[in-house]
Design an enzyme around this catalytic site. Structure first.
Site, PDB file in Angstrom:
ATOM      1  N   ASP A  63       0.879  -1.161   0.000  1.00  0.00           N
ATOM      2  CA  ASP A  63       0.000   0.000   0.000  1.00  0.00           C
ATOM      3  C   ASP A  63       0.927   1.225   0.000  1.00  0.00           C
ATOM      4  O   ASP A  63       2.134   1.088   0.237  1.00  0.00           O
ATOM      5  CB  ASP A  63      -0.872  -0.028   1.256  1.00  0.00           C
ATOM      6  N   ASP A 105      -0.183   5.111   1.048  1.00  0.00           N
ATOM      7  CA  ASP A 105      -0.462   6.067   2.122  1.00  0.00           C
ATOM      8  C   ASP A 105      -0.513   5.372   3.477  1.00  0.00           C
ATOM      9  O   ASP A 105      -1.297   4.444   3.689  1.00  0.00           O
ATOM     10  CB  ASP A 105      -1.788   6.788   1.856  1.00  0.00           C
TER      11      ASP A 105
END
Length: 222
Positions: A9, A11
Site C-alpha cells: 500500500d 499512504d
C-alpha cells in the site's frame, strides 16, 4: 507456493501521509473552535467515501466556504509533510526483494499523480516498483479487491505467490478478499483500528522482522 512478489500500500505504509492528514484536519478544526470528528474520519482511511470532513465546519460556521477550507487544509498538510520521510524498513524491504528476485508493486486507492508526487518527496524513484496500480486503473478501490487482483494479473501469479503489506483496515480487507496473505504494519493513526482476524501477521514496524523472516512465516501458514 513460492513467494514471487510483494505488494505495498502507499499512504500510511510507505509514507505516513495519513498521520500528516489527520494533523492538518485537527489544526484546521482547532482554528475554528470545532471538535474534530476523529472516529468518522478514521472510517475512511484507505478508501474513498461520501463522508465530507469539511461539512462539520461549514455547518458550524455558515460563512465558511468549502473550497477555501480545502485550500487552507492542503496548505497545512504541505507544511506538516516538510521533513517527513519514508517509514522505517521500507527501503530495506525493497532492497531485500530485489536481492531475492521478487517483483515489487504498489497498489493504492490514491491517484497516480499523488503517489508519484510523494514518492519524490521521500526520495523513492518510481523505477523501484515493477508496477504501480492506482485509483486511475480500476473501477473500485479498497476495500474492494480489484487493485490487488489487477497486480496479480499484471504479474501472472496466484494470490498465494504474493504478500501484501497494509496499514489500514480497509486496505487489509481488500487483500484478504483477493486471497493474498496480508501483513499489517499500522501507523500512529491506524494502530487503534480493528483489523480482520484473517490478517496473516501484525508488525509494529518493518524493523521488527526482515522480509526473509516474513516470507518464511507466511510460508508456514500456507
Amino acid at each position: 507456493m513460492k513467494t514471487k512478489a510483494i505488494i505495498f500500500d502507499f499512504d500510511g505504509l510507505i509514507f505516513d501521509t495519513e498521520t500528516c492528514e489527520l494533523k492538518s484536519f485537527e489544526q484546521l478544526y482547532e482554528k475554528y473552535g470545532v471538535p474534530f470528528p476523529r472516529e468518522e474520519w478514521l472510517k475512511i482511511v484507505g478508501t474513498f467515501s461520501s463522508y465530507d470532513p469539511y461539512e462539520t465546519l461549514t455547518m458550524a460556521h455558515s460563512q465558511l466556504k468549502k473550497n477555501d477550507l480545502i485550500a487552507e487544509r492542503e496548505a497545512l498538510f504541505e507544511k506538516i509533510v516538510e521533513g517527513e520521510t519514508v517509514r522505517e524498513g521500507v527501503k530495506e524491504y525493497i532492497e531485500s526483494a530485489k536481492e531475492l528476485g521478487l517483483k515489487v508493486a504498489i497498489a493504492s486507492s490514491s491517484s497516480r499523480k499523488w503517489i508519484v508526487k510523494y514518492l519524490g518527496v521521500i526520495g523513492l524513484d518510481t523505477s523501484l516498483f515493477d508496477v504501480i496500480c492506482t485509483s486511475d486503473d480500476v473501477k473500485n478501490v479498497k476495500p474492494d479487491p480489484e487493485l490487488y487482483e489487477k497486480v496479480l494479473s499484471h504479474f501472472s501469479i496466484e494470490p498465494d505467490e504474493a504478500i501484501v503489506f497494509e496499514d489500514s483496515a480497509n486496505g487489509s480487507l481488500a487483500a484478504i478478499r483477493a486471497n493474498i496473505p496480508c501483513v499489517i504494519v499500522p501507523n500512529e493513526v491506524t494502530k487503534g483500528l480493528i483489523f480482520d482476524e484473517r490478517v496473516a501477521l501484525r508488525l509494529n514496524s518493518k524493523k521488527d522482522m526482515g522480509l526473509d523472516g516474513v516470507i518464511e512465516f507466511i510460508s508456514t501458514r500456507q
